[in-house]
Design an enzyme around this catalytic site. Structure first.
Site, short mmCIF file in Angstrom:
data_model
loop_
_atom_site.label_atom_id
_atom_site.label_comp_id
_atom_site.label_asym_id
_atom_site.label_seq_id
_atom_site.Cartn_x
_atom_site.Cartn_y
_atom_site.Cartn_z
N HIS A 69 0.86 -1.19 0.00
CA HIS A 69 0.00 0.00 0.00
C HIS A 69 0.90 1.24 0.00
CE1 HIS A 69 -3.80 -2.14 1.76
NE2 HIS A 69 -3.27 -2.77 0.73
N GLU A 82 1.00 3.87 1.77
CA GLU A 82 1.49 4.29 3.08
C GLU A 82 2.63 3.38 3.55
OE1 GLU A 82 -1.62 3.59 2.12
OE2 GLU A 82 -3.11 4.66 3.32
N CYS A 116 -2.20 -0.29 7.17
CA CYS A 116 -1.35 0.91 7.14
C CYS A 116 -1.30 1.59 8.51
CB CYS A 116 -1.84 1.85 6.06
SG CYS A 116 -1.62 1.13 4.41
N CYS A 156 -5.89 2.12 5.70
CA CYS A 156 -6.59 0.90 6.12
C CYS A 156 -5.95 0.37 7.40
CB CYS A 156 -6.53 -0.14 5.00
SG CYS A 156 -4.91 -0.91 4.84
ZN LIG Z 1 -3.48 0.31 3.51
#
Ligand SMILES: [Zn+2]
Length: 161
Positions: free
Chosen positions: A59, A61, A92, A89
């Site tokens: 992801h 992040e 993260c 999410c």
């Molecule tokens: Zn994430």
């Protein structure tokens, strides 16, 4: 707790995260971008690389956190701020906690992501405890389960984190 960034800085950094996300779509990736601004003021960037790297944890992040830690040569990002084009999410958020990041700002929220086909609402329900059937997690008694911790405590050269 670290000083709060100015409203102008927050707008600027979130704008940069959004630009990264738009560029990443043009490059064939997912519509997510992020940056970590470390305590020394340096910026470290990340874009979603899930499909290009076949890495479900890549992801934006997480990629930005990995980049910041590598470029800082430090696994502890205390005093850093994470800016994300979209609401982080659970993965993260957990990565940011492990990195000791002090603050998180995001632009679009989870509902905007869901409208674009990225729906992690189930994951939030899982962590709320309302959907345990998604992924059962079980402890099993193993006689040697404490051996790694004993080895850690007995190692005088360990690096605490
Ligand atoms: Zn994430």
């Amino acid at each position: 707790m670290d000083a709060q960034p100015s409203a102008a800085d927050i707008q600027d950094f979130l704008g940069q995260a959004i630009n990264l996300a738009v560029q990443n779509v043009a490059d064939g990736g997912g519509p997510f971008g992020a940056l970590v601004v470390t305590a020394d003021g340096k910026r470290h960037f990340g874009v979603n690389r899930v499909t290009r790297d076949n890495d479900p944890t890549a992801h934006a992040e997480v990629v930005a956190i990995r980049t910041a830690a590598a470029e800082s040569a430090n696994f502890d990002l205390s005093g850093a701020v994470l800016y994300a084009s979209c609401e982080p999410c659970p993965l993260c958020l957990a990565a940011a906690l492990w990195a000791r990041i002090g603050r998180v700002y995001f632009a679009a929220d989870r509902h905007g992501a869901a409208a674009a086909g990225f729906d992690d609402a189930l994951f939030y329900e899982y962590f709320d405890g309302t959907r345990p059937e998604l992924m059962p997690v079980s402890q099993t008694d193993v006689p040697t389960s404490n051996v790694p911790f004993d080895a850690w405590r007995d190692n005088p050269d360990r690096t605490e984190y």
